[in-house]
Enzyme design. Structure first.
Site, PDB file in Angstrom:
ATOM      1  CB  SER A 135      -0.746   0.059   1.150  1.00 21.83           C
ATOM      2  OG  SER A 135      -0.308  -0.026   2.519  1.00 21.83           O
ATOM      3  CG  ASP A 169      -3.255   6.123   6.540  1.00 19.36           C
ATOM      4  OD1 ASP A 169      -2.066   5.980   6.716  1.00 19.36           O
ATOM      5  OD2 ASP A 169      -3.954   5.526   5.625  1.00 19.36           O
ATOM      6  CG  HIS A 226      -0.485   4.103   4.218  1.00 17.76           C
ATOM      7  ND1 HIS A 226      -1.525   3.957   4.530  1.00 17.76           N
ATOM      8  CD2 HIS A 226       0.088   2.975   3.619  1.00 17.76           C
ATOM      9  CE1 HIS A 226      -1.872   2.713   4.291  1.00 17.76           C
ATOM     10  NE2 HIS A 226      -0.721   2.198   3.761  1.00 17.76           N
TER      11      HIS A 226
END
Length: 368
Positions: A40, A332, A335
């Site tokens: 991600s 967040d 990340h």
């Protein structure tokens, strides 16, 4: 002193603004193509249409990105977006899920949120594309490219030998596998040393497969200080350290082994290959310690999230994010923000020290 501090902050703000502008300006194309493998941290939409909790195709993700919520797990550009711009690409590298035809020749992003080196990693979040499958997808791409080169293998191999390949894997093998004993048995099946060795054995095989398919200029990244991300800070209650050093110590075993693997690959184990090791652990650690000098005021919680450190639940659909994202290291629970990603990209691209990029930086790799 107050005036001096304000002046210093203003200078740093101008530096970061200029940094962002430089990453936005067209550069001369330095390599013909860029292929990306990862999780991600660099996924740009491959998870959008699959059944998984590891998705980011909703606001406020992409709040600072021109195309909005594309599936990138940050407010703006990812690390590889910024790196692609530094390498001179006029457009971002597209996700594999919607890339076919001649566009393949410029590169593809195969990364998938929650993906790991091991196939089972991340299944607690739902579907994803593991690194084994990402490599298989690249093999399919090579077949398609061979048709574009009318079966001329020499021309295809020459093209691929000039490309940059990036692989950033391992974080989820710890976050969403080894240190999740309620869902996985790996922590009882392996000691931390044995698990790192097992990961490296699998990773060595996967990177060797990429080499067999034509990869020659390859970037591999260490796992960053994931014991210090908001997700961990929200759950960790230690007395002697702000971060979860148990996790940081475990990933350090993997990182040191990965650097040795790069030495073996560069030492002739993979003929014609040149690997660069990015020490994401050291660069993130240094950024934590010197955050103020880079304009970051908040390093222990996400700009968007729920609960302690904004890290107990990650950013929810249509949630109100912080107003000044430039002051936050984390977007967040997991990340970095766009500003942090740009910093990491510039650092690895032109670093003058082998403590960040070894044995050379990415600009030098591109010139080979």
């Amino acid at each position: 002193m107050k005036g001096f501090s304000e002046l210093t902050l203003s200078i740093v703000s101008v530096f970061l603004w200029l940094c962002a502008k430089v990453c936005s300006q067209p550069q001369q194309l330095q390599v013909p193509c860029f292929f990306i493998f990862g999780d991600s941290l660099v996924d740009n939409g491959n998870n959008n249409r699959i059944l998984t909790l590891a998705r980011a195709n909703y606001r406020p993700y992409g709040i600072d990105f021109p195309q909005g919520a594309t599936g990138r797990f940050t407010n703006g550009r990812t690390y590889v977006d910024a790196l692609a711009q530094l390498l001179g690409f006029p457009n971002y590298i597209p996700p594999y899920s919607r890339t076919r035809g001649p566009t393949l020749l410029r590169g593809v992003n195969y990364a998938s949120g929650a993906a790991g080196i091991r196939d089972e990693t991340g299944t607690n979040l739902g579907d994803h594309t593991s690194l084994n499958q990402q490599v298989a997808n690249f093999a399919s791409t090579v077949q398609d490219m061979r048709r574009l080169f009318r079966g001329d293998n020499n021309a295809l191999n020459s093209h691929l030998s000039k490309c940059i390949f990036y692989s950033g894997m391992g974080s989820n093998d710890y976050l969403n596998n080894y240190f999740m004993p309620d869902f996985y048995t790996s922590s009882s099946d392996f000691t931390v040393q044995a698990f790192a060795a097992a990961l490296l054995q699998d990773y060595s095989r996967q990177l060797t497969q990429l080499h067999a398919l034509g990869a020659r200029k390859v970037i591999v990244t260490a796992v960053g200080q994931i014991g210090c991300i908001p997700y961990q800070l929200a759950r960790y209650h230690g007395n002697s350290s702000r971060c979860n050093e148990k996790i940081n110590t475990a990933i350090s075993l993997f990182n040191s082994g990965l650097r040795k693997l790069v030495d073996r690959f560069n030492g002739g184990q993979l003929p014609g290959a040149k690997f660069v090791y990015l020490d994401s652990y050291q660069s993130t650690k240094d950024l934590y310690l010197n955050a103020n000098s880079y304009g970051f005021e908040v390093v222990d919680k996400g700009c968007c999230g729920v609960g302690r450190n904004n890290g107990q639940i990650t950013c929810l659909p249509l949630q109100q994010a912080c107003e000044d994202r430039r002051k936050y290291l984390f977007w967040d629970a997991f990340h970095p923000t766009e500003v942090a990603n740009i910093y990491f990209a510039k650092n690895s691209y032109s670093s003058q020290t082998q403590s960040y990029a070894y044995p050379m930086n990415i600009q030098q790799l591109a010139m080979l």
